[in-house]
Scaffold this motif. Structure first.
Motif, PDB file in Angstrom:
ATOM      1  N   GLU A 204       0.810  -1.219   0.000  1.00 52.29           N
ATOM      2  CA  GLU A 204       0.000   0.000   0.000  1.00 52.29           C
ATOM      3  C   GLU A 204       0.842   1.267   0.000  1.00 52.29           C
ATOM      4  OE1 GLU A 204      -2.431  -0.548   3.432  1.00 52.29           O
ATOM      5  OE2 GLU A 204      -3.866  -1.853   2.399  1.00 52.29           O
ATOM      6  N   LEU A 205       2.150   1.132   0.231  1.00 53.26           N
ATOM      7  CA  LEU A 205       3.019   2.309   0.234  1.00 53.26           C
ATOM      8  C   LEU A 205       3.104   2.888  -1.172  1.00 53.26           C
ATOM      9  CD1 LEU A 205       5.882   0.968   2.527  1.00 53.26           C
ATOM     10  CD2 LEU A 205       3.969   2.445   3.172  1.00 53.26           C
ATOM     11  N   ASN A 206       3.103   4.217  -1.273  1.00 52.99           N
ATOM     12  CA  ASN A 206       3.054   4.864  -2.585  1.00 52.99           C
ATOM     13  C   ASN A 206       3.731   6.224  -2.522  1.00 52.99           C
ATOM     14  OD1 ASN A 206       2.443   5.762  -5.158  1.00 52.99           O
ATOM     15  ND2 ASN A 206       0.284   6.172  -4.725  1.00 52.99           N
ATOM     16  N   GLY A 207       5.062   6.231  -2.691  1.00 50.44           N
ATOM     17  CA  GLY A 207       5.790   7.493  -2.678  1.00 50.44           C
ATOM     18  C   GLY A 207       5.477   8.303  -1.443  1.00 50.44           C
ATOM     19  N   LEU A 208       5.228   9.599  -1.624  1.00 51.23           N
ATOM     20  CA  LEU A 208       4.838  10.466  -0.512  1.00 51.23           C
ATOM     21  C   LEU A 208       3.347  10.383  -0.215  1.00 51.23           C
ATOM     22  CD1 LEU A 208       6.867  13.744  -1.300  1.00 51.23           C
ATOM     23  CD2 LEU A 208       7.477  11.899   0.280  1.00 51.23           C
ATOM     24  N   PHE A 209       2.587   9.757  -1.107  1.00 52.90           N
ATOM     25  CA  PHE A 209       1.141   9.694  -0.927  1.00 52.90           C
ATOM     26  C   PHE A 209       0.732   8.744   0.193  1.00 52.90           C
ATOM     27  CE2 PHE A 209       0.257  10.868  -5.643  1.00 52.90           C
ATOM     28  CZ  PHE A 209       0.548  12.187  -5.357  1.00 52.90           C
ATOM     29  N   ARG A 210       1.477   7.662   0.376  1.00 53.08           N
ATOM     30  CA  ARG A 210       1.154   6.699   1.427  1.00 53.08           C
ATOM     31  C   ARG A 210       2.458   6.279   2.086  1.00 53.08           C
ATOM     32  NH1 ARG A 210      -3.702   3.709   1.734  1.00 53.08           N
ATOM     33  NH2 ARG A 210      -3.896   2.882   3.839  1.00 53.08           N
ATOM     34  N   VAL A 211       2.714   6.800   3.273  1.00 51.43           N
ATOM     35  CA  VAL A 211       3.980   6.567   3.963  1.00 51.43           C
ATOM     36  C   VAL A 211       3.708   6.043   5.370  1.00 51.43           C
ATOM     37  CG1 VAL A 211       5.312   8.282   2.670  1.00 51.43           C
ATOM     38  CG2 VAL A 211       4.000   9.000   4.664  1.00 51.43           C
ATOM     39  N   GLN A 212       4.763   5.677   6.067  1.00 52.09           N
ATOM     40  CA  GLN A 212       4.624   5.188   7.442  1.00 52.09           C
ATOM     41  C   GLN A 212       5.107   6.204   8.475  1.00 52.09           C
ATOM     42  OE1 GLN A 212       4.574   0.566   7.678  1.00 52.09           O
ATOM     43  NE2 GLN A 212       6.615   1.111   6.984  1.00 52.09           N
ATOM     44  N   MET A 213       5.860   7.198   8.035  1.00 47.70           N
ATOM     45  CA  MET A 213       6.276   8.293   8.903  1.00 47.70           C
ATOM     46  C   MET A 213       5.986   9.596   8.180  1.00 47.70           C
ATOM     47  SD  MET A 213      10.094   9.477  10.176  1.00 47.70           S
ATOM     48  CE  MET A 213      10.393  10.293   8.588  1.00 47.70           C
ATOM     49  N   PHE A 214       5.290  10.492   8.862  1.00 46.26           N
ATOM     50  CA  PHE A 214       4.978  11.768   8.230  1.00 46.26           C
ATOM     51  C   PHE A 214       4.683  12.810   9.291  1.00 46.26           C
ATOM     52  CE2 PHE A 214       1.154   9.239   8.594  1.00 46.26           C
ATOM     53  CZ  PHE A 214       0.168  10.117   9.019  1.00 46.26           C
ATOM     54  N   ARG A 215       4.589  14.029   8.841  1.00 49.49           N
ATOM     55  CA  ARG A 215       4.252  15.144   9.712  1.00 49.49           C
ATOM     56  C   ARG A 215       2.883  15.672   9.301  1.00 49.49           C
ATOM     57  NH1 ARG A 215       9.337  14.816   8.315  1.00 49.49           N
ATOM     58  NH2 ARG A 215      11.019  15.116   9.820  1.00 49.49           N
ATOM     59  N   GLN A 216       1.992  15.706  10.228  1.00 51.15           N
ATOM     60  CA  GLN A 216       0.641  16.194   9.966  1.00 51.15           C
ATOM     61  C   GLN A 216       0.499  17.576  10.578  1.00 51.15           C
ATOM     62  OE1 GLN A 216      -2.540  13.300   9.751  1.00 51.15           O
ATOM     63  NE2 GLN A 216      -3.619  14.419  11.338  1.00 51.15           N
ATOM     64  N   ASP A 217      -0.081  18.489   9.834  1.00 47.13           N
ATOM     65  CA  ASP A 217      -0.248  19.843  10.381  1.00 47.13           C
ATOM     66  C   ASP A 217      -1.459  19.851  11.318  1.00 47.13           C
ATOM     67  OD1 ASP A 217      -2.017  19.583   8.147  1.00 47.13           O
ATOM     68  OD2 ASP A 217      -2.241  21.755   8.079  1.00 47.13           O
TER      69      ASP A 217
END
Length: 591
Positions: free
Chosen positions: A314-327
Motif C-alpha cells: 500500500e506504500l506509494n511514494g509520498l502519498f502513502r507513507v509510514q512516517m509523516f508530519r501532519q499539520d
C-alpha cells in the motif's frame, strides 16, 4: 440511466467478458476466477493462472475479448439456491468461499454469458454482448493482489482494463495518463533531489537539502497564518506508554496500525508505542494546569513526526507513507463556540488552498460501526456539523459519507482538485465529545460551575509529505517563487565576474532569498542548464556590463525573453514582493 450508471453497467459487463476470455485462453480447469468489479475508468478481474502474465500478453487478452464480444451472445440472469450455487461453482474455490458465507435463505443470482460462462453476480448487465461492440478498451496493467486483501491468503493476478463508451474518450484518458506520468512525484522528486527512500526504513522519506528547503518554506507559510488566527505551536514525545493510548481509545481501535515497543514486562501496560496521532499530546498540555472559560478557545498546533503501520503493497511514494508530519491542530471550545471556530478553520483552509489556486469542497462523515461513546452524543455532534455546513455551503451543497467518521467523532473532510482535475482528500475537521470525557478534561465556566470542553481535531494539509507530493505533480516541480527550494540561480559568465556575482548573492541572502551560485570555471550555458534542470524561477547572468553598471540580466522560468539592465535593488524588491504575496505567478517585468 444516468451516465455514470450507464458506464458502470458496461464496465461491469466487460469484467465478465474479460473473465470469459481468460478462461478460454488458459482452459477452465487451470483458471480460478475471484472477483471482477467495475472501477473508475474501467474494471479489473482477479485470477490464479497457470503462469505469470506479462505486458506481452495484453494484445492476446484484448483480441480474445473482442472475439467474445463479436459472438453477440445473450446474457441470462438466473436465481438459484445456496446449494445450487455451491454445486455450480464446486470447482471454483473463491466463488465457493463467497457462497458459503451467505445466509441459507439469501437470494443468489448468477449471470450466464452464452452457455459456457457463468458468474456469481448481483448485476445488472447488458442483455447481449453486441451492446458492448462500441466500447473502447485496453488492458492497462497486470499486478499482484491478495485474495480479499489479506497477505496470508492466495496471491492472485489482477488484470486492469481501461474502458470507455467510445474511442475519443479512451484517447483523452490516455492523454491524461501520459500527462500524469510526466508529473509523477515518485519520478520528479528524486530527479529534483527533493526526497529519497531507503529499504532500511520503508515508507519513511528522507528529505534532501533541496526538498527540506521547500518543506520549511511551506511550514513557514503555515505558521504565519496560524499565528494570525491565534494558534500556539507545541511539540510532544514520539513515544508514549500504552496507558495513554488505552485512555484515548487508540489501543482498542487502532493498535494494529501502531508501531509498538514491548517493555521489560510481558504486560501490555509496560509497552510503548510511536504516536499515530498528536491529539493525546495536546490534551496533556491542556491539562497541565487549571483552565477557565477565559482560556477558550484553546488552540494548539503541532507538526511532530507520527508513525502508522501500512502494508508494504500500500506504500506509494509520498502519498502513502509510514512516517509523516501532519499539520495538526487541536482546539478546546465551549459548545456555543463550535460554529464560529469551525467557520474560522474553513477560512484558514480557503486562505491556504487559495494560495495554491486549488478549489475545495466538503464532505461530512458520520458515525462508524466501531464508534466510541453514547449515540445521543454522536447525534448531537453530527447535527452541529450539518448545521455549520448548511450555513457555509447551503443545504445539499456538500457530500455526506455515512459511516466513515473517526471512532471518536464525526468529521468534515476537505477535498481539493489539482491541475489535472484529480480530487484529493486533504484537510479534516473532527468534532470530538469523547476524548474530553475519557481524559476528564474540565474548565471553570463563567457561572462558577465546572464543565467539559468540546475538542476539535483539524488539519489543513493533512500529511505535509502527501501535500508536497500533490504539489510536485500539480506544478510539475516548477514551484511558485516563494515555495521553490532555490529561488535564484546566479551565473557569472567568467571567473573574473565572480566578485560581482558574490555581491549579488550577498544582497539576495540578506533579503532572505534562497540563492545558489556556480563560481566554477566552465561554460556559462552549462551552468544555466543545471539551474534550469532544477527549475529555479530566476536565473541571473552577470558579465562585464552588469558588473560595471550594478545590474543583472534575468532569465525567467518559462519565458523566452530575458529581462536586461535590472538594478540589483530592483531584483531584490521583485523577489521580496513574490515572497511577501505568496504569488503563484512569476514577475516578468521590472516595471
Amino acid at each position: 440511466m444516468e451516465k455514470e450508471e450507464f458506464l458502470a453497467v458496461y464496465r461491469h459487463s466487460m469484467a465478465h467478458i474479460l473473465a470469459k476470455a481468460v478462461i478460454e485462453l488458459f482452459g477452465k480447469e487451470k483458471v480460478q476466477y475471484a472477483i471482477g468489479p467495475q472501477i473508475e475508468n474501467g474494471l479489473y478481474y482477479d485470477f490464479t493462472l497457470p503462469r505469470t502474465l506479462t505486458a506481452d500478453d495484453y494484445k492476446m487478452i484484448e483480441d480474445k475479448m473482442r472475439e467474445v464480444i463479436k459472438r453477440r451472445e445473450d446474457w441470462t440472469c438466473k436465481e438459484v439456491t445456496k446449494d445450487e450455487a455451491l454445486e455450480l461453482f464446486k470447482d471454483q474455490k473463491f466463488k465457493t468461499e463467497l457462497i458459503q458465507e451467505l445466509p441459507a435463505d439469501e437470494k443468489i443470482t448468477i449471470y450466464y454469458t452464452g452457455d459456457d460462462y457463468v458468474d456469481l453476480c448481483r448485476g445488472p448487465h447488458v442483455s447481449n454482448s453486441q451492446e458492448l461492440m462500441n466500447v473502447a478498451f485496453e488492458v492497462r496493467s497486470i499486478s499482484g493482489a491478495y485474495w480479499r486483501g489479506d497477505e496470508t491468503k492466495d496471491q492472485l493476478q489482477r488484470i486492469y482494463v481501461t474502458a470507455f463508451a467510445d474511442k475519443n474518450q479512451l484517447k483523452e484518458f490516455k492523454k491524461f495518463l501520459r500527462e500524469a506520468a510526466e508529473r509523477d512525484h515518485k519520478k520528479l522528486g528524486p530527479q529534483q533531489e527533493l526526497f529519497m527512500f531507503d529499504e532500511t526504513a520503508p515508507g519513511m522519506p528522507y528529505w534532501l537539502p533541496r526538498g527540506w528547503k521547500l518543506f520549511n518554506s511551506l511550514l513557514s507559510f503555515w505558521r504565519g497564518i496560524h499565528e494570525e488566527h491565534g494558534y500556539q505551536e507545541i511539540s510532544g514525545p514520539i513515544l508514549s506508554n500504552s496507558k495513554l493510548w488505552q485512555t484515548s481509545g487508540h489501543w482498542g481501535h487502532y493498535k494494529d496500525n501502531m508501531f509498538i515497543i514491548p517493555g521489560e514486562k510481558e504486560d501490555e501496560s509496560d509497552y510503548y508505542a510511536a504516536k499515530p496521532m498528536n491529539c493525546p499530546n495536546a490534551i496533556l498540555v491542556y491539562k497541565s494546569r487549571l483552565r477557565s472559560y477565559r482560556d477558550l478557545p484553546f488552540r494548539v498546533a503541532q507538526v511532530d513526526n507520527i508513525h502508522r503501520k501500512e502494508k508494504s503493497g500500500e506504500l506509494n511514494g509520498l502519498f502513502r507513507v509510514q512516517m509523516f508530519r501532519q499539520d495538526d491542530a487541536h482546539i478546546l471550545v465551549t459548545e456555543d463556540q463550535i460554529a464560529d471556530e469551525i467557520k474560522d478553520i474553513m477560512s484558514i483552509a480557503t486562505q491556504i488552498y487559495g494560495t495554491f489556486g486549488l478549489s475545495y469542497g466538503a464532505e461530512l462523515s458520520t458515525r462508524p460501526d466501531d464508534f466510541m461513546g453514547d449515540i445521543a452524543v454522536w447525534d448531537k455532534a453530527e447535527a452541529s456539523l450539518k448545521e455549520i455546513l448548511n450555513d457555509v455551503y447551503g443545504e445539499g451543497n456538500y457530500e455526506v459519507n455515512e459511516g466513515d467518521g473517526a471512532f471518536y467523532g464525526p468529521k468534515i473532510d476537505l477535498k481539493m482538485k489539482d491541475a489535472l482535475g484529480r480530487e484529493w482528500q486533504m484537510g479534516t475537521i473532527q468534532l470530538d465529545f469523547q476524548l474530553p470525557l475519557n481524559f476528564d478534561m474540565k474548565y471553570a465556566a463563567q457561572d462558577g460551575t465546572v464543565k467539559q470542553p468540546v475538542m476539535i481535531h483539524r488539519a489543513i494539509f493533512g500529511s505535509l509529505e502527501r501535500f508536497i507530493g500533490i504539489l510536485i505533480e500539480n506544478y510539475k516541480a516548477s514551484f511558485p517563487f516563494w515555495l521553490s527550494p532555490y529561488q535564484v540561480g546566479v551565473v557569472p559568465i567568467r571567473t573574473e565576474h565572480n566578485e560581482y556575482a558574490k555581491k549579488v548573492v550577498d544582497a539576495l541572502k540578506a533579503a532572505g532569498i534562497r540563492v545558489e551560485v556556480d563560481y566554477a570555471d566552465k561554460n556559462m550555458n552549462e551552468k544555466i542548464k543545471a539551474f534550469k534542470t532544477y527549475h529555479d524561477p530566476y536565473i541571473i547572468v552577470v558579465g562585464d556590463k552588469e558588473a560595471s553598471e550594478g545590474t543583472v540580466s534575468i532569465t525567467v522560468r518559462g519565458q523566452k525573453q530575458q529581462l536586461h539592465d535590472v538594478s540589483l535593488e530592483k531584483l531584490v524588491e521583485m523577489c521580496e514582493t513574490m515572497n511577501r504575496e505568496h504569488s503563484n505567478e512569476l514577475l516578468t517585468t521590472a516595471d
